[in-house]
Design an enzyme around this catalytic site. Structure first.
Site, PDB file in Angstrom:
ATOM      1  CD  GLU A 196      -3.795   4.264  -7.182  1.00 36.14           C
ATOM      2  OE1 GLU A 196      -3.161   4.211  -5.957  1.00 36.14           O
ATOM      3  OE2 GLU A 196      -3.960   5.073  -8.162  1.00 36.14           O
ATOM      4  NE  ARG A 252      -2.586   0.609   3.831  1.00 35.41           N
ATOM      5  CZ  ARG A 252      -2.330   1.714   3.994  1.00 35.41           C
ATOM      6  NH1 ARG A 252      -2.327   2.816   3.722  1.00 35.41           N
ATOM      7  NH2 ARG A 252      -1.909   1.515   5.891  1.00 35.41           N
ATOM      8  NE  ARG A 278     -10.476   1.611  -1.290  1.00 38.28           N
ATOM      9  CZ  ARG A 278      -9.710   0.685  -0.402  1.00 38.28           C
ATOM     10  NH1 ARG A 278     -11.065   0.355   0.365  1.00 38.28           N
ATOM     11  NH2 ARG A 278      -9.236   0.318  -0.309  1.00 38.28           N
ATOM     12  CG  HIS A 308      -1.396   8.560  -9.111  1.00 40.34           C
ATOM     13  ND1 HIS A 308      -0.794   9.134  -9.031  1.00 40.34           N
ATOM     14  CD2 HIS A 308      -2.292   7.128  -9.232  1.00 40.34           C
ATOM     15  CE1 HIS A 308      -0.231   7.842  -7.756  1.00 40.34           C
ATOM     16  NE2 HIS A 308      -1.823   7.542  -8.716  1.00 40.34           N
TER      17      HIS A 308
END
Length: 339
Positions: free
Chosen positions: A283, A70, A289, A222
């Site tokens: 990711e 993580r 989420r 990203h």
């Protein structure tokens, strides 16, 4: 074959975080006993993966994920070297167990034991261990171990050269990925991560890193932060600084992923950045989420956005797998049984 180059073990069993909490508690109170790594069973590891990342990978049509600890938990702002070594080793060993239990679906990328203001000797040693002994295919490199205060030298500085030399010798890339922000002015997920992506790219524009390391490969996640959106600015700055065009200066060695969570963002990335420099990634089960209420689909279902580009067959093949196999050549050994 679809390869997702950007996944983190965000669902590790709780005992793993409990070990980290005990580490940090002992730093605050040295009288506490040294904690032992958590005893986590294979069944606990399976359950943490099968119902989350693996289920989503299969549901969305993916095959393989490059998987690392993580990112926000790396904690490089903690300055104690022994703590960093132990935490990185335990975290990487847990990821290795995932890759052993699910070898057809996960390939490891390691956390490095960087520390705020510390040298890179331990990071180099851990990279060699993870690649040579655990079969990892890459690493995550934090350009800002201070956690949002940016006290480290730029990525083009000689400070980083021992790590780059190891990466070149091992033929593995690094994903440029910061950890959690300790700066209240920079939110970890919404500001610090994207600031780092953008800052790292500008550091590379300013220097001549790839003149020194022509085979070094770096993945900026990203979607490259703000870079594609401001591509004209970076082209113009390169010219103003007397640097070669970006295609020659950095883009033979730098790649962006598709962790951009809306269609317009993926459309822009594809229009601005060559298909040779884009790696599919999601990711998933990470920073963003849940379901986008405007579309009814998960924000991090990035394959859906790429599918909507109507790419030429050859470009789609590059983005979805071919580029990852080129940037992460050690994937080949893991992919052969799955191909």
């Amino acid at each position: 074959m679809i390869i997702d180059c950007h996944g983190h073990y965000t669902t590790a069993p709780g005992a793993h975080q409990a070990f980290r909490d005990a580490q940090l508690a002992r730093l605050a109170d040295p009288g506490l006993p040294a904690p032992a790594p958590a005893a986590i069973s294979d069944d606990e590891v399976r359950e943490s993966i099968e119902t989350t990342q693996l289920a989503m990978l299969r549901e969305r049509g993916g095959d393989v994920m490059v998987f690392s600890p993580r990112a926000s938990g790396m904690g490089h702002h903690v300055t104690d070297p022994a703590t960093a070594r132990d935490w990185a080793r335990v975290s990487n060993d847990l990821v290795h167990r995932v890759t052993e239990l699910f070898p057809a679906h996960f390939a490891g990328a390691c956390q490095l034991p960087q520390t705020h203001g510390g040298p890179l000797d331990d990071a180099v040693a851990e990279l060699y261990r993870c690649v040579d002994e655990l079969g990892f295919v890459g690493c995550n490199l934090n350009p800002d171990p201070s956690g949002g205060h940016w006290t480290a030298p730029p990525l083009t500085d000689e400070f980083w050269f021992p790590l780059y030399e190891a990466m070149v010798a091992l033929d593995v890339p690094a994903m440029i990925h910061v950890s959690a922000s300790g700066n209240p002015a920079a939110h970890t997920l919404g500001a610090h991560y994207l600031n780092a992506d953008t800052t790292a790219f500008m550091q590379l524009v300013q220097g001549d890193l790839f003149g020194r390391f022509p085979t070094l490969r770096l993945v900026i996640p990203h979607g490259g932060g703000a870079v594609p959106y401001h591509w004209g600015r970076y082209r113009g700055l390169a010219a103003r600084l007397g640097r070669p065009p970006l295609a020659e200066h950095v883009m033979r060695n730098v790649f962006f992923d598709t962790c951009v969570y809306h269609q317009a963002g993926i459309d822009l990335l594809h229009r601005v950045i060559s298909a040779d420099n884009i790696l599919f990634a999601s990711e998933m089960f990470g920073a963003v989420r849940g379901v986008d209420p405007e579309t009814g689909h998960h924000w991090d279902d990035t394959k859906r956005y790429v599918d909507n580009l109507a790419l030429p067959v050859e470009d789609r093949a590059k983005i979805m797998a071919g580029n990852a196999r080129r940037v992460y050549p050690r994937l080949e050994k893991r992919l052969r049984p799955a191909s």
